[in-house]
Design an enzyme around this catalytic site. Sequence first.
Site, PDB file in Angstrom:
ATOM      1  CB  VAL A 166      44.515  23.213  -2.777  1.00  0.00           C
ATOM      2  CG1 VAL A 166      43.046  23.477  -2.482  1.00  0.00           C
ATOM      3  CG2 VAL A 166      45.381  24.249  -2.074  1.00  0.00           C
ATOM      4  CB  CYS A 167      40.988  19.023  -1.887  1.00  0.00           C
ATOM      5  SG  CYS A 167      39.798  17.800  -2.454  1.00  0.00           S
ATOM      6  CG  LEU A 168      43.335  18.832  -7.943  1.00  0.00           C
ATOM      7  CD1 LEU A 168      43.717  17.841  -9.023  1.00  0.00           C
ATOM      8  CD2 LEU A 168      43.807  20.235  -8.329  1.00  0.00           C
ATOM      9  CB  VAL A 200      38.252  22.715  -2.999  1.00  0.00           C
ATOM     10  CG1 VAL A 200      37.871  24.108  -2.536  1.00  0.00           C
ATOM     11  CG2 VAL A 200      38.258  21.743  -1.825  1.00  0.00           C
ATOM     12  CG  ASN A 229      39.108  20.882   2.546  1.00  0.00           C
ATOM     13  OD1 ASN A 229      38.494  21.785   3.111  1.00  0.00           O
ATOM     14  ND2 ASN A 229      38.626  19.642   2.479  1.00  0.00           N
TER      15      ASN A 229
END
Length: 235
Positions: free
Chosen positions: A136-138, A140, A128
């Site tokens: 970072v994958c938002l 998440v 991720n």
Amino acid sequence: MSVHTHIFWCSPFIHQCSSKSSLLYTVEQAILLSISFSRKIKIIEARVSRLTMSSPSKRREMDLMKLMMSDYKVETVNDGMQVFYVHFHGPKDSPYLGGVWKVRVELPDAYPYKSPSIGFINKIYHPNVDEMSGSVCLDVINQTWSPMFDLVNVFEVFLPQLLLYPNPSDPLNGEAAALMMRDRSAYEQKVKEYCLKYAKPEDIGAAPEEKSSDDELSEEEYDSSDEAVVGKVDP
């Protein structure tokens, strides 16, 4: 018994009643004062809470100060409070243990109603996290973010949970996600290799972009000038 005698014998009773009434009055006053003080405290707390929530700049300042007072090392940019860096250590019981990362945090204007943007400066191998940009994958964070959370929660809850429980079904690093689903032990070994290669304490001493080409040029010029001086021979 005379009237005077009757009054004399009743006077202790009158005095006792008066003392009890006075005591009851004092107790009632104390209770009322306590209730009044408690209400005042609640009113003050509510006002402070409303002020904090209604003023994003004050909330940013308060949350950043709280983070600085914790065990995390924080590096601000030009003494600002919207973009800063935090040193983050890999959580226990994970293959990231022993690694340390420099994490870039950017607080949006709508913070705390909108979650902060998080990015790793030095490389990390994770489904991720984008390997090239470190973002970072938002989703998440956004899926569970609330104005009740603060920056300490990001580094004590969100990021540790992200590293402990990756989500390969929504990857930013497709290779890491595929390897994790195919061979978990091989994935963890790759994580440890990245930690040894990119996530040592000396790797977060300075971000790569902080060293400009001008600095490198000046060093080359300095070396060449030294060689020129050494090459001269006195007549």
